[in-house]
Write an enzyme that holds these catalytic residues in place. Structure first.
Site, PDB file in Angstrom:
ATOM      1  N   LYS A 113       0.797  -1.234  -0.180  1.00 54.58           N
ATOM      2  CA  LYS A 113       0.190  -0.131   0.039  1.00 54.58           C
ATOM      3  C   LYS A 113       0.665   1.236   0.075  1.00 54.58           C
ATOM      4  O   LYS A 113       0.303   2.260  -0.579  1.00 54.58           O
ATOM      5  CB  LYS A 113      -0.803  -0.061   1.220  1.00 54.58           C
ATOM      6  N   LYS A 194      -4.252 -10.157  -6.434  1.00 52.59           N
ATOM      7  CA  LYS A 194      -5.510 -10.516  -5.912  1.00 52.59           C
ATOM      8  C   LYS A 194      -6.440  -9.917  -6.280  1.00 52.59           C
ATOM      9  O   LYS A 194      -6.384  -8.662  -6.618  1.00 52.59           O
ATOM     10  CB  LYS A 194      -5.060 -10.745  -4.191  1.00 52.59           C
ATOM     11  N   LYS A 197     -10.921  -4.688  -4.768  1.00 54.82           N
ATOM     12  CA  LYS A 197     -11.909  -3.405  -4.900  1.00 54.82           C
ATOM     13  C   LYS A 197     -11.121  -2.064  -5.248  1.00 54.82           C
ATOM     14  O   LYS A 197     -11.613  -1.276  -5.943  1.00 54.82           O
ATOM     15  CB  LYS A 197     -12.844  -3.211  -3.894  1.00 54.82           C
TER      16      LYS A 197
HETATM   17  P1  AMP Z   1     -10.727  -5.983   3.017  1.00 54.22           P
HETATM   18  O1  AMP Z   1     -11.499  -5.729   1.902  1.00 54.22           O
HETATM   19  O2  AMP Z   1      -9.226  -6.030   2.654  1.00 54.22           O
HETATM   20  O3  AMP Z   1     -11.226  -5.511   4.283  1.00 54.22           O
HETATM   21  O4  AMP Z   1     -10.847  -7.585   3.226  1.00 54.22           O
HETATM   22  C1  AMP Z   1     -11.897  -7.973   3.929  1.00 54.22           C
HETATM   23  C2  AMP Z   1     -11.730  -9.666   3.879  1.00 54.22           C
HETATM   24  O5  AMP Z   1     -11.777 -10.213   2.610  1.00 54.22           O
HETATM   25  C3  AMP Z   1     -10.455 -10.036   4.346  1.00 54.22           C
HETATM   26  O6  AMP Z   1     -10.812 -11.187   5.332  1.00 54.22           O
HETATM   27  C4  AMP Z   1      -9.674 -10.520   3.249  1.00 54.22           C
HETATM   28  O7  AMP Z   1      -8.671 -11.495   3.649  1.00 54.22           O
HETATM   29  C5  AMP Z   1     -10.921 -11.102   2.276  1.00 54.22           C
HETATM   30  N1  AMP Z   1     -10.460 -10.794   1.026  1.00 54.22           N
HETATM   31  C6  AMP Z   1     -10.172  -9.735   0.336  1.00 54.22           C
HETATM   32  N2  AMP Z   1      -9.851  -9.973  -0.952  1.00 54.22           N
HETATM   33  C7  AMP Z   1      -9.766 -11.449  -1.180  1.00 54.22           C
HETATM   34  C8  AMP Z   1      -9.462 -12.161  -2.252  1.00 54.22           C
HETATM   35  N3  AMP Z   1      -9.224 -11.442  -3.387  1.00 54.22           N
HETATM   36  N4  AMP Z   1      -9.657 -13.359  -2.259  1.00 54.22           N
HETATM   37  C9  AMP Z   1      -9.847 -13.922  -0.664  1.00 54.22           C
HETATM   38  N5  AMP Z   1     -10.179 -13.312   0.247  1.00 54.22           N
HETATM   39  C10 AMP Z   1     -10.085 -11.894   0.009  1.00 54.22           C
END
Ligand code: AMP
Ligand code: TRP
Length: 329
Positions: A113, A194, A197
């Protein structure tokens, strides 16, 4: 025997993707019936990068509504906003003082980041200490997350051990809980990244609220190799393997079933059916989402969640402060 405690959270930044759904949210829904669950929207973490006030509010409501629409029952699980339980910020600070600079410098999420940025907020650096506080406040046993959170969870465990050693047994040592398939859903345009968003290319991810036709288009354009075999082989066929994982999770099929179903058929029919499986998984969620957002029930649910979470968190914070030598009045 009392149920094991589960806690997890997502940031209210941008829209939730199919990666969030498969990597974490599906497991939240699954665990709520067998565990004592706390699911929060981590709005304090969100401001580690600049946020517009109106958007932050809207997205916090949107993520809460998506939790509920995906099937979390607020009468079974506790659903709340991190910022409404002030013990998070307070224990977050105490955890920051327990964390070594070197530990934070090693975090790959921070490195990613911060890469290429001229100035980076200090909160982005200390983010994992706040996440540790989130988890440790609730005697958490299991943390359902995607693969990308492994390093943050390791740090949480290290901090819990460190605190326990220094001040006496206080924190439970939490474990991660990952989906068997799809713990890391990759981008549709580049299987080395990965699905996220925050990607500038909206074609690289499927948002949980994408309209069915948008989902179909994105999947039809998803990158595949030039072969035609629908085979799960992440080393040599990372793009197709990613699509198979998505299919398996959205249609509740095994990888072997999917391979057998498309043997000798090429990518065309596979992608078509995959798109329909994703639409079928997301469409009912989208309908419930619209109902929940227009129902006006969100704030009542969040108020109830705050009260339940606060009761737990305040107790732990008090225990921590007593152990550290604070005068607790
Ligand atoms: P975040 O959007 O970073 O707050 O992520 C929220 C949850 O979604 C966390 O548990 C992440 O590990 C999971 N997550 C986000 N992106 C992915 C992805 N591409 N594949 C699997 N898990 C994801
Ligand atoms: N760091 C997590 C992410 O980006 C979000 C998060 C914050 C979290 N606090 C947490 C996840 C506590 C699980 C438990 O996805």
């Amino acid at each position: 025997m009392s149920k094991l405690r589960v806690l997890s959270g997502m940031q209210p930044s941008g829209q939730l993707t199919l990666g969030n759904y498969i990597g974490a949210l599906k497991n939240y829904v699954k665990l709520q019936h067998t565990h004592d669950c706390y699911f929060m929207v981590v709005d304090l973490h969100a401001v580690t990068v600049p946020q517009e006030p109106e958007k932050l509010k809207d997205q916090s409501e949107a993520v809460t509504a998506l939790y509920l629409a995906a099937g979390i029952d607020p009468n079974v699980a506790t659903v709340f906003l991190q910022s409404t339980v002030s013990a998070h910020a307070e224990l977050g600070w105490l955890m920051t003082t327990l964390t070594y600079m070197g530990e934070l410098e090693r975090m790959t999420q921070f490195k990613d980041k911060a890469a290429g940025k001229e100035s980076v907020g200090a909160g982005l650096f200390t983010y994992p200490s706040l996440m540790a506080a989130d988890i440790l406040l609730y005697d958490t046993a299991l943390v359902p997350v995607g693969d990308d959170q492994t390093q943050h969870l390791e740090l949480t465990r290290d901090l819990a051990h460190r605190f326990n050693q220094r001040y006496g047994d206080t924190f439970a040592i939490p474990k991660g809980y990952f989906p068997e398939v799809g713990a890391r859903i990759m981008s549709l345009d580049d299987a080395s990244k990965k699905m996220s968003k925050s990607s500038p290319n909206a074609g690289s991810y499927i948002a949980m609220l994408d309209a069915p036709d948008v989902i179909r288009k994105k999947i039809s354009r998803a990158v595949t190799d030039s072969g035609r075999e629908v085979k799960f082989d992440p080393q040599n066929k990372p793009e197709v393997s990613n699509l198979i994982s998505i299919y398996a999770q959205c249609a509740d099929k095994t990888i072997a079933e999917i391979e057998a179903q498309y043997e000798g058929q090429g990518y065309g029919p596979f992608k078509k059916d995959l798109a329909e499986a994703v639409v079928a998984a997301l469409e009912p969620i989208q309908q419930r989402y619209a109902e929940i957002r227009s129902s006006g029930e969100l704030y009542d649910i969040l108020r109830q969640g705050k009260e339940r979470a606060e009761a737990q968190a305040e107790q732990m914070l008090k225990r921590v402060k007593e152990k550290m030598g604070y005068v607790v009045l």
